[in-house]
Motif scaffolding. Structure first.
Motif, PDB file in Angstrom:
ATOM      1  N   MET A  33     -37.090 -26.383   7.649  1.00  0.00           N
ATOM      2  CA  MET A  33     -35.918 -27.314   7.222  1.00  0.00           C
ATOM      3  C   MET A  33     -36.015 -28.758   7.854  1.00  0.00           C
ATOM      4  O   MET A  33     -36.223 -28.793   8.752  1.00  0.00           O
ATOM      5  N   PRO A  34     -35.933 -29.567   6.715  1.00  0.00           N
ATOM      6  CA  PRO A  34     -35.836 -31.023   7.245  1.00  0.00           C
ATOM      7  C   PRO A  34     -34.848 -31.247   8.158  1.00  0.00           C
ATOM      8  O   PRO A  34     -33.779 -30.908   7.992  1.00  0.00           O
ATOM      9  N   ILE A  35     -34.912 -32.239   9.019  1.00  0.00           N
ATOM     10  CA  ILE A  35     -33.891 -32.967   9.833  1.00  0.00           C
ATOM     11  C   ILE A  35     -32.918 -33.639   9.065  1.00  0.00           C
ATOM     12  O   ILE A  35     -31.787 -33.995   9.300  1.00  0.00           O
ATOM     13  N   ILE A  36     -33.713 -34.640   8.203  1.00  0.00           N
ATOM     14  CA  ILE A  36     -33.063 -35.474   7.109  1.00  0.00           C
ATOM     15  C   ILE A  36     -33.563 -34.915   5.897  1.00  0.00           C
ATOM     16  O   ILE A  36     -34.546 -34.919   5.487  1.00  0.00           O
ATOM     17  N   ASP A  37     -32.604 -34.863   4.885  1.00  0.00           N
ATOM     18  CA  ASP A  37     -32.900 -34.755   3.445  1.00  0.00           C
ATOM     19  C   ASP A  37     -33.052 -36.130   2.862  1.00  0.00           C
ATOM     20  O   ASP A  37     -31.926 -36.940   3.048  1.00  0.00           O
ATOM     21  N   TRP A  38     -33.978 -36.584   2.396  1.00  0.00           N
ATOM     22  CA  TRP A  38     -34.031 -37.887   1.404  1.00  0.00           C
ATOM     23  C   TRP A  38     -32.735 -37.911   0.583  1.00  0.00           C
ATOM     24  O   TRP A  38     -32.601 -36.929  -0.265  1.00  0.00           O
ATOM     25  N   ASP A  39     -32.085 -38.966   0.297  1.00  0.00           N
ATOM     26  CA  ASP A  39     -31.141 -38.948  -0.392  1.00  0.00           C
ATOM     27  C   ASP A  39     -31.180 -40.311  -1.191  1.00  0.00           C
ATOM     28  O   ASP A  39     -31.352 -41.326  -0.571  1.00  0.00           O
ATOM     29  N   ASP A  40     -31.175 -40.435  -2.566  1.00  0.00           N
ATOM     30  CA  ASP A  40     -31.138 -41.644  -3.023  1.00  0.00           C
ATOM     31  C   ASP A  40     -29.908 -42.728  -2.803  1.00  0.00           C
ATOM     32  O   ASP A  40     -30.299 -43.873  -2.986  1.00  0.00           O
ATOM     33  N   LYS A  41     -29.245 -42.240  -1.967  1.00  0.00           N
ATOM     34  CA  LYS A  41     -28.112 -43.376  -1.630  1.00  0.00           C
ATOM     35  C   LYS A  41     -28.645 -44.143  -0.407  1.00  0.00           C
ATOM     36  O   LYS A  41     -28.063 -45.078  -0.151  1.00  0.00           O
ATOM     37  N   PHE A  42     -29.760 -43.812   0.059  1.00  0.00           N
ATOM     38  CA  PHE A  42     -30.661 -44.389   1.040  1.00  0.00           C
ATOM     39  C   PHE A  42     -31.158 -45.778   0.418  1.00  0.00           C
ATOM     40  O   PHE A  42     -31.562 -46.882   1.120  1.00  0.00           O
ATOM     41  N   LEU A  43     -31.256 -45.832  -0.985  1.00  0.00           N
ATOM     42  CA  LEU A  43     -32.116 -46.509  -1.702  1.00  0.00           C
ATOM     43  C   LEU A  43     -31.286 -48.168  -1.713  1.00  0.00           C
ATOM     44  O   LEU A  43     -30.138 -48.149  -1.966  1.00  0.00           O
TER      45      LEU A  43
END
Ligand code: FEO
Length: 134
Positions: free
Chosen positions: A1-11
Motif C-alpha cells: 500500500m502506498p504511503i501517498i496516493d497520487w491525486d490530481d489535486k497535486f497538479l
C-alpha cells in the motif's frame, strides 16, 4: 500500500514540475514499500538518499522557473526548500542499525512535508502562473 496516493489535486498545470512531483511521490512510495517489506536498513537508506537527491534537483528546477517567471515569493519558498533539505540530510545521517525507528520517522516526515508543501506552498506559484497566463 502506498504511503501517498497520487491525486490530481497535486497538479499545478506546469507539466515539467508536475512530473517532478509525480516522481517524488513514486520514489517515496518505493522507499515505503521497501521499508514495509523489511528490506535491509541500508537499502531503504539508499532509496531515501535517491529521493533526497531528486528533491534537490527538483527544487533547483522549481526555483529557476520562479526566477524566470518573476514569482514574487521566491525567497520564502527557497527558505522552505533549504529547511527541508537540512532536516532530511540530518535524518539520513542518523539512519543506522542503532536507530531502527528513524526510517519510519523520516518516511512520515517526507510524506507530511511533501503533501503540505505541494498543496500549499507550490500551489501558490501554480495560482500565480494561472493568473499570468489567463
Ligand atoms: Fe515542488 Fe517547492 O517543491
Amino acid at each position: 500500500m502506498p504511503i501517498i496516493d497520487w491525486d490530481d489535486k497535486f497538479l499545478l498545470g506546469i507539466p515539467q514540475l508536475d512530473e517532478h512531483h509525480r516522481q517524488l511521490v513514486k520514489l517515496l512510495n518505493q522507499a515505503f514499500d521497501d521499508f514495509t517489506a523489511k528490506a535491509p536498513l541500508e537499502e531503504v537508506g539508499k532509496l531515501l538518499e535517491a529521493l533526497a537527491d531528486y528533491a534537490t534537483y527538483h527544487f533547483a528546477a522549481e526555483e529557476n522557473w520562479m526566477k524566470a517567471n518573476g514569482y514574487p515569493r521566491l525567497a520564502e519558498h527557497v527558505a522552505e526548500h533549504d529547511k527541508f533539505s537540512a532536516r532530511v540530510t540530518e535524518m539520513l545521517r542518523d539512519v543506522s542499525a542503532d536507530n531502527p525507528t528513524l526510517p519510519l520517522e523520516l518516511l512520515t516526515f517526507l510524506k507530511n512535508w511533501l503533501v503540505e508543501h505541494i498543496l500549499t506552498t507550490d500551489a501558490d506559484y501554480g495560482r500565480f502562473f494561472r493568473t499570468q497566463t489567463a
